[in-house]
Design a protein around this motif. Sequence first.
Motif, PDB file in Angstrom:
ATOM      1  N   MET A   1       0.963  -1.190  -0.304  1.00 37.48           N
ATOM      2  CA  MET A   1       0.069   0.128   0.511  1.00 37.48           C
ATOM      3  C   MET A   1       1.627   0.857  -0.354  1.00 37.48           C
ATOM      4  O   MET A   1       2.120   0.730   0.728  1.00 37.48           O
ATOM      5  CB  MET A   1      -0.827  -0.145   1.559  1.00 37.48           C
ATOM      6  N   SER A   2       0.410   2.698  -0.356  1.00 35.71           N
ATOM      7  CA  SER A   2       0.898   3.110  -0.168  1.00 35.71           C
ATOM      8  C   SER A   2       0.074   4.701  -0.385  1.00 35.71           C
ATOM      9  O   SER A   2      -1.033   4.286   0.331  1.00 35.71           O
ATOM     10  CB  SER A   2       1.177   3.872  -1.436  1.00 35.71           C
ATOM     11  N   TRP A   3       0.505   5.468   0.483  1.00 33.00           N
ATOM     12  CA  TRP A   3       0.024   7.001   0.430  1.00 33.00           C
ATOM     13  C   TRP A   3       0.981   8.007  -0.647  1.00 33.00           C
ATOM     14  O   TRP A   3       1.767   8.427  -0.859  1.00 33.00           O
ATOM     15  CB  TRP A   3       0.038   7.663   1.911  1.00 33.00           C
ATOM     16  N   ALA A   4       0.453   8.731  -1.117  1.00 37.70           N
ATOM     17  CA  ALA A   4       0.193  10.021  -2.227  1.00 37.70           C
ATOM     18  C   ALA A   4      -0.281  11.378  -2.128  1.00 37.70           C
ATOM     19  O   ALA A   4      -1.299  10.879  -1.596  1.00 37.70           O
ATOM     20  CB  ALA A   4       0.092   9.404  -3.294  1.00 37.70           C
ATOM     21  N   ARG A   5       0.054  12.050  -2.309  1.00 29.36           N
ATOM     22  CA  ARG A   5      -1.326  13.588  -1.473  1.00 29.36           C
ATOM     23  C   ARG A   5      -0.798  13.980  -3.360  1.00 29.36           C
ATOM     24  O   ARG A   5       0.173  13.955  -4.381  1.00 29.36           O
ATOM     25  CB  ARG A   5      -0.498  14.322  -1.122  1.00 29.36           C
ATOM     26  N   GLN A   6      -1.549  14.652  -3.976  1.00 24.98           N
ATOM     27  CA  GLN A   6      -2.233  16.518  -4.631  1.00 24.98           C
ATOM     28  C   GLN A   6      -2.502  17.793  -3.842  1.00 24.98           C
ATOM     29  O   GLN A   6      -3.737  17.678  -3.473  1.00 24.98           O
ATOM     30  CB  GLN A   6      -2.394  16.180  -5.461  1.00 24.98           C
ATOM     31  N   ALA A   7      -1.885  18.629  -4.309  1.00 18.14           N
ATOM     32  CA  ALA A   7      -2.340  19.846  -3.543  1.00 18.14           C
ATOM     33  C   ALA A   7      -2.630  20.299  -4.785  1.00 18.14           C
ATOM     34  O   ALA A   7      -2.794  20.157  -6.093  1.00 18.14           O
ATOM     35  CB  ALA A   7      -0.878  20.355  -3.537  1.00 18.14           C
ATOM     36  N   PRO A   8      -3.054  21.950  -4.962  1.00 17.86           N
ATOM     37  CA  PRO A   8      -4.108  22.335  -5.284  1.00 17.86           C
ATOM     38  C   PRO A   8      -2.868  22.747  -6.607  1.00 17.86           C
ATOM     39  O   PRO A   8      -1.949  23.785  -6.297  1.00 17.86           O
ATOM     40  CB  PRO A   8      -4.651  23.196  -5.006  1.00 17.86           C
ATOM     41  N   GLY A   9      -3.262  22.316  -7.734  1.00 18.12           N
ATOM     42  CA  GLY A   9      -2.457  22.744  -9.029  1.00 18.12           C
ATOM     43  C   GLY A   9      -1.541  22.182  -9.293  1.00 18.12           C
ATOM     44  O   GLY A   9      -1.445  22.757 -10.227  1.00 18.12           O
TER      45      GLY A   9
END
Length: 122
Positions: free
Chosen positions: A34-42
Amino acid sequence: EERLVESGGGMVQAGESLRLSCVASGFPFRDYPMSWARQAPGKGWEWISGISYGGRGVHYADSVKGRFNISRDNAKNTLFLQLNNLKTEDTAMYYCARGCSKDDCWSESLFKGQGTQVTVSS
């Protein structure tokens, strides 16, 4: 139905901590890295951490190494991410994803949850 449900996000000040959870259902959680990932605005996706199916192998992006800790409880079908010493640049939507534990296998197309928002103010 296969599901991943993230929770634990919130609004905090820089230097504070949060603990994210991801509850899996509908598939054999213990059989998957499993992983964690993130996405910031823009911005694009950023893989930040992964863990092997048994939990012994953990990996971190340089941006979070030493501050974040990934773990899992296979008996409870739950993935965790402890976020310490948060910075404003950690502000993003955080997602758990199935089937990958390292940056080199991360893909936006991996099965993910709906995300949980982390907002860090200065």
